[in-house]
Design an enzyme around this catalytic site. Structure first.
Site, mmCIF file in Angstrom:
data_model
loop_
_atom_site.group_PDB
_atom_site.id
_atom_site.type_symbol
_atom_site.label_atom_id
_atom_site.label_comp_id
_atom_site.label_asym_id
_atom_site.label_seq_id
_atom_site.Cartn_x
_atom_site.Cartn_y
_atom_site.Cartn_z
ATOM 1 N N TYR A 123 7.847 4.886 -14.584
ATOM 2 C CA TYR A 123 8.027 3.553 -13.974
ATOM 3 C C TYR A 123 9.167 3.620 -12.948
ATOM 4 C CZ TYR A 123 7.546 -1.515 -13.672
ATOM 5 O OH TYR A 123 7.325 -2.797 -13.231
ATOM 6 N N LYS A 134 12.895 -4.070 -11.185
ATOM 7 C CA LYS A 134 12.672 -5.175 -12.148
ATOM 8 C C LYS A 134 13.991 -5.613 -12.777
ATOM 9 C CE LYS A 134 8.158 -5.863 -12.017
ATOM 10 N NZ LYS A 134 7.643 -7.010 -11.238
ATOM 11 N N ASP A 176 3.213 -11.796 3.927
ATOM 12 C CA ASP A 176 3.800 -10.511 3.547
ATOM 13 C C ASP A 176 5.272 -10.782 3.268
ATOM 14 O OD1 ASP A 176 5.174 -8.053 3.570
ATOM 15 O OD2 ASP A 176 3.586 -7.117 4.762
ATOM 16 N N VAL A 177 5.697 -10.559 2.043
ATOM 17 C CA VAL A 177 7.059 -10.955 1.656
ATOM 18 C C VAL A 177 8.150 -10.092 2.304
ATOM 19 C CG1 VAL A 177 6.398 -12.065 -0.504
ATOM 20 C CG2 VAL A 177 6.989 -9.620 -0.509
ATOM 21 N N ILE A 195 4.505 -10.353 -7.641
ATOM 22 C CA ILE A 195 4.433 -9.365 -6.566
ATOM 23 C C ILE A 195 5.323 -8.170 -6.894
ATOM 24 C CG2 ILE A 195 5.197 -8.965 -4.179
ATOM 25 C CD1 ILE A 195 4.288 -11.863 -3.576
ATOM 26 N N THR A 251 -4.709 -4.299 -14.466
ATOM 27 C CA THR A 251 -4.871 -4.899 -13.138
ATOM 28 C C THR A 251 -4.905 -3.812 -12.069
ATOM 29 O OG1 THR A 251 -2.493 -5.030 -12.752
ATOM 30 C CG2 THR A 251 -3.506 -6.902 -13.880
ATOM 31 N N LEU A 252 -5.084 -4.253 -10.824
ATOM 32 C CA LEU A 252 -5.082 -3.337 -9.685
ATOM 33 C C LEU A 252 -3.790 -2.523 -9.645
ATOM 34 C CD1 LEU A 252 -6.727 -2.604 -7.108
ATOM 35 C CD2 LEU A 252 -5.415 -4.371 -5.911
ATOM 36 N N ALA A 265 5.998 -0.313 -5.143
ATOM 37 C CA ALA A 265 6.802 0.865 -4.826
ATOM 38 C C ALA A 265 5.844 1.926 -4.295
ATOM 39 C CB ALA A 265 7.517 1.381 -6.072
ATOM 40 N N SER A 281 -5.832 -10.066 -11.310
ATOM 41 C CA SER A 281 -4.397 -10.278 -11.063
ATOM 42 C C SER A 281 -3.794 -11.232 -12.081
ATOM 43 C CB SER A 281 -4.178 -10.869 -9.664
ATOM 44 O OG SER A 281 -4.544 -9.943 -8.660
HETATM 45 P P1 NAD Z 1 -1.877 -7.046 -8.756
HETATM 46 O O1 NAD Z 1 -2.078 -5.804 -7.957
HETATM 47 O O2 NAD Z 1 -3.050 -7.867 -9.037
HETATM 48 O O3 NAD Z 1 -0.748 -7.947 -8.082
HETATM 49 C C1 NAD Z 1 0.309 -7.416 -7.319
HETATM 50 C C2 NAD Z 1 0.384 -8.263 -6.070
HETATM 51 O O4 NAD Z 1 1.509 -7.915 -5.253
HETATM 52 C C3 NAD Z 1 -0.859 -8.116 -5.180
HETATM 53 O O5 NAD Z 1 -1.467 -9.366 -5.005
HETATM 54 C C4 NAD Z 1 -0.300 -7.594 -3.872
HETATM 55 O O6 NAD Z 1 -0.995 -8.076 -2.760
HETATM 56 C C5 NAD Z 1 1.108 -8.171 -3.935
HETATM 57 N N1 NAD Z 1 2.006 -7.547 -2.964
HETATM 58 C C6 NAD Z 1 2.422 -6.247 -2.902
HETATM 59 N N2 NAD Z 1 3.196 -6.063 -1.802
HETATM 60 C C7 NAD Z 1 3.270 -7.277 -1.171
HETATM 61 C C8 NAD Z 1 3.905 -7.732 0.024
HETATM 62 N N3 NAD Z 1 4.610 -6.910 0.810
HETATM 63 N N4 NAD Z 1 3.773 -9.058 0.369
HETATM 64 C C9 NAD Z 1 3.053 -9.890 -0.405
HETATM 65 N N5 NAD Z 1 2.421 -9.512 -1.539
HETATM 66 C C10 NAD Z 1 2.532 -8.220 -1.908
HETATM 67 O O7 NAD Z 1 -1.180 -6.548 -10.119
HETATM 68 P P2 NAD Z 1 -0.513 -7.381 -11.321
HETATM 69 O O8 NAD Z 1 -0.478 -6.438 -12.455
HETATM 70 O O9 NAD Z 1 -1.161 -8.699 -11.438
HETATM 71 O O10 NAD Z 1 0.993 -7.538 -10.808
HETATM 72 C C11 NAD Z 1 1.609 -8.807 -10.659
HETATM 73 C C12 NAD Z 1 3.036 -8.777 -11.167
HETATM 74 O O11 NAD Z 1 3.026 -8.560 -12.577
HETATM 75 C C13 NAD Z 1 3.914 -7.695 -10.586
HETATM 76 O O12 NAD Z 1 5.226 -8.204 -10.387
HETATM 77 C C14 NAD Z 1 3.933 -6.652 -11.674
HETATM 78 O O13 NAD Z 1 5.085 -5.848 -11.613
HETATM 79 C C15 NAD Z 1 3.956 -7.549 -12.882
HETATM 80 N N6 NAD Z 1 3.589 -6.919 -14.157
HETATM 81 C C16 NAD Z 1 2.437 -6.205 -14.276
HETATM 82 C C17 NAD Z 1 2.104 -5.621 -15.494
HETATM 83 C C18 NAD Z 1 0.868 -4.790 -15.642
HETATM 84 O O14 NAD Z 1 0.814 -3.981 -16.572
HETATM 85 N N7 NAD Z 1 -0.141 -4.963 -14.810
HETATM 86 C C19 NAD Z 1 2.960 -5.781 -16.591
HETATM 87 C C20 NAD Z 1 4.133 -6.527 -16.444
HETATM 88 C C21 NAD Z 1 4.427 -7.099 -15.210
HETATM 89 O O1 0WE Z 2 4.806 -3.373 -12.325
HETATM 90 C C1 0WE Z 2 3.883 -2.630 -12.586
HETATM 91 C C2 0WE Z 2 3.208 -1.833 -11.505
HETATM 92 C C3 0WE Z 2 3.635 -2.227 -10.127
HETATM 93 C C4 0WE Z 2 3.217 -1.258 -9.055
HETATM 94 C C5 0WE Z 2 2.015 -0.553 -9.068
HETATM 95 C C6 0WE Z 2 1.701 0.316 -8.024
HETATM 96 C C7 0WE Z 2 0.457 1.151 -8.009
HETATM 97 C C8 0WE Z 2 0.023 1.468 -6.600
HETATM 98 C C9 0WE Z 2 4.081 -1.064 -8.004
HETATM 99 N N1 0WE Z 2 3.798 -0.237 -6.978
HETATM 100 C C10 0WE Z 2 2.631 0.439 -6.968
HETATM 101 N N2 0WE Z 2 2.371 1.264 -5.911
HETATM 102 C C11 0WE Z 2 1.167 1.832 -5.707
HETATM 103 O O2 0WE Z 2 0.989 2.606 -4.731
HETATM 104 N N3 0WE Z 2 3.472 -2.507 -13.904
HETATM 105 C C12 0WE Z 2 4.271 -3.141 -14.929
HETATM 106 C C13 0WE Z 2 2.310 -1.694 -14.318
HETATM 107 C C14 0WE Z 2 2.784 -0.323 -14.635
HETATM 108 O O3 0WE Z 2 2.992 0.587 -13.673
HETATM 109 C C15 0WE Z 2 3.486 1.728 -14.268
HETATM 110 C C16 0WE Z 2 3.587 1.535 -15.647
HETATM 111 C C17 0WE Z 2 3.146 0.196 -15.894
HETATM 112 C C18 0WE Z 2 3.092 -0.512 -17.183
HETATM 113 C C19 0WE Z 2 3.861 2.945 -13.701
HETATM 114 C C20 0WE Z 2 4.317 3.959 -14.528
HETATM 115 C C21 0WE Z 2 4.444 3.758 -15.885
HETATM 116 C C22 0WE Z 2 4.070 2.556 -16.467
#
Ligand code: NAD
Ligand code: 0WE
Length: 257
Positions: A156, A163, A65-66, A93, A194-195, A96, A19
């Site tokens: 996305y 966002k 849970d937010v 957090i 990440t997850l 979708a 994360s």
């Molecule tokens: P992650 O899955 O590790 O973190 C996402 C978190 O959101 C999880 O801990 C999940 O438990 C939490 N979450 C979802 N619904 C929730 C709810 N109802 N209440 C409380 N918590 C909730 O993945 P990540 O990539 O570390 O994502 C963290 C942030 O970074 C997100 O805002 C994501 O959009 C942003 N982000 C991710 C990427 C990427 O490529 N992974 C790039 C840019 C920004």
């Molecule tokens: O913010 C994100 C992903 C956030 C996310 C991821 C999931 C996967 C599982 C939100 N909701 C869900 N719902 C689920 O059921 N990113 C910035 C990573 C990401 O996600 C994409 C991207 C990138 C980059 C989705 C489509 C295209 C590009």
């Protein structure tokens, strides 16, 4: 003295060791901050206890849970009881419904739109409102965003719209909280493995695309998001608020790619 010595920080969004929240938490901890963690629910409790437990026995970990006003408010009541104040808040957090990230944006349901905005954008407003009264010596709020907020990234979809709302909320919160010396900024990160990214079809080719086209010709490392998190939490960014900082190997500046 470490840059964040004496600071109390709340970290929301750790799911596992990959994360982004965990990368920033480690950097904040190494910089001397004392941290509190919130996690989404029972499913993630063990993960967070295992990771955050390494910061010491008395590290506070709370379910939050937010989507629940009661849970969000309850967290800040407990933080106030235990620490009396708060300096830093990380919002990392997003959610979708999976369907909404697969087809076309035009097919986004009312429900998916609502959930994405509630979890991914409104939650920052709710958490800022809980945190602000505890930030009696000023503070720094940091949220995570992505390029899909400003340009169309295929699939996305509604997350991009959420966002955009998160980034605009950052600016309005920065205006409201500025007089209290509370700053609010976003880090717009390049794609991270990440997850939340796993299971997104074509994610691997997206990492490759950044390697090929971003000015730095590489992807972003978690420690680099950590370092930016420390910068935004600390005195180095004391006159910055309402901003979106791109930590994306320079990808955002490109026009033709
Ligand atoms: P992650 O899955 O590790 O973190 C996402 C978190 O959101 C999880 O801990 C999940 O438990 C939490 N979450 C979802 N619904 C929730 C709810 N109802 N209440 C409380 N918590 C909730 O993945 P990540 O990539 O570390 O994502 C963290 C942030 O970074 C997100 O805002 C994501 O959009 C942003 N982000 C991710 C990427 C990427 O490529 N992974 C790039 C840019 C920004
Ligand atoms: O913010 C994100 C992903 C956030 C996310 C991821 C999931 C996967 C599982 C939100 N909701 C869900 N719902 C689920 O059921 N990113 C910035 C990573 C990401 O996600 C994409 C991207 C990138 C980059 C989705 C489509 C295209 C590009």
């Amino acid at each position: 003295m470490k840059p964040l010595e004496g600071k109390i920080g709340l970290v929301a969004g750790v799911a596992n060791k990959r994360s982004i929240a965990w990368a920033i938490a480690q950097a904040w901890h190494d910089a001397g901050a004392q941290l509190i963690f919130t996690y989404q629910g029972d499913r993630l409790k063990e993960n967070v206890e295992q990771l955050a437990g390494t910061f010491g026995e008395d590290t506070m970990m709370l379910p939050c849970d937010v989507c629940s006003d009661e849970q969000v408010e309850g967290v800040f009541d407990l933080v106030k009881e235990k620490h009396g104040k708060l300096d830093l808040l990380l919002h990392s957090i997003a959610f979708a419904p999976k369907d909404a990230l697969e087809g076309e944006f035009i097919n986004t349901t009312r429900e998916a739109f609502k959930v994405a905005h509630d979890v991914s954008a409104y939650s920052l407003v709710a958490m800022a409102r809980g945190a602000a009264p505890l930030m009696t010596e000023g503070g720094s709020i940091v949220a995570m965003s992505y390029y899909g907020a400003e340009k169309v990234v295929p699939h996305y979809n509604v997350m991009g719209v959420a966002k955009a709302s998160l980034e605009a909320s950052t600016r309005y919160l920065a205006y409201d909280l500025g007089p209290q010396k509370i700053r609010v900024n976003c880090i717009s990160a390049g794609p991270m493995n990440t997850l939340a990214a796993r299971g997104i079809s074509g994610f691997t080719s997206m990492l490759k695309h950044y390697e090929a086209h971003a000015p730095l010709k590489r992807n972003v490392m978690p420690e680099e998001l950590g370092a930016t998190g420390v910068f935004l939490a600390g005195e180095g960014s004391a006159a910055m608020t309402g901003q979106v900082l791109y930590v994306d190997s320079g990808y955002q500046i490109m026009g033709m790619y």
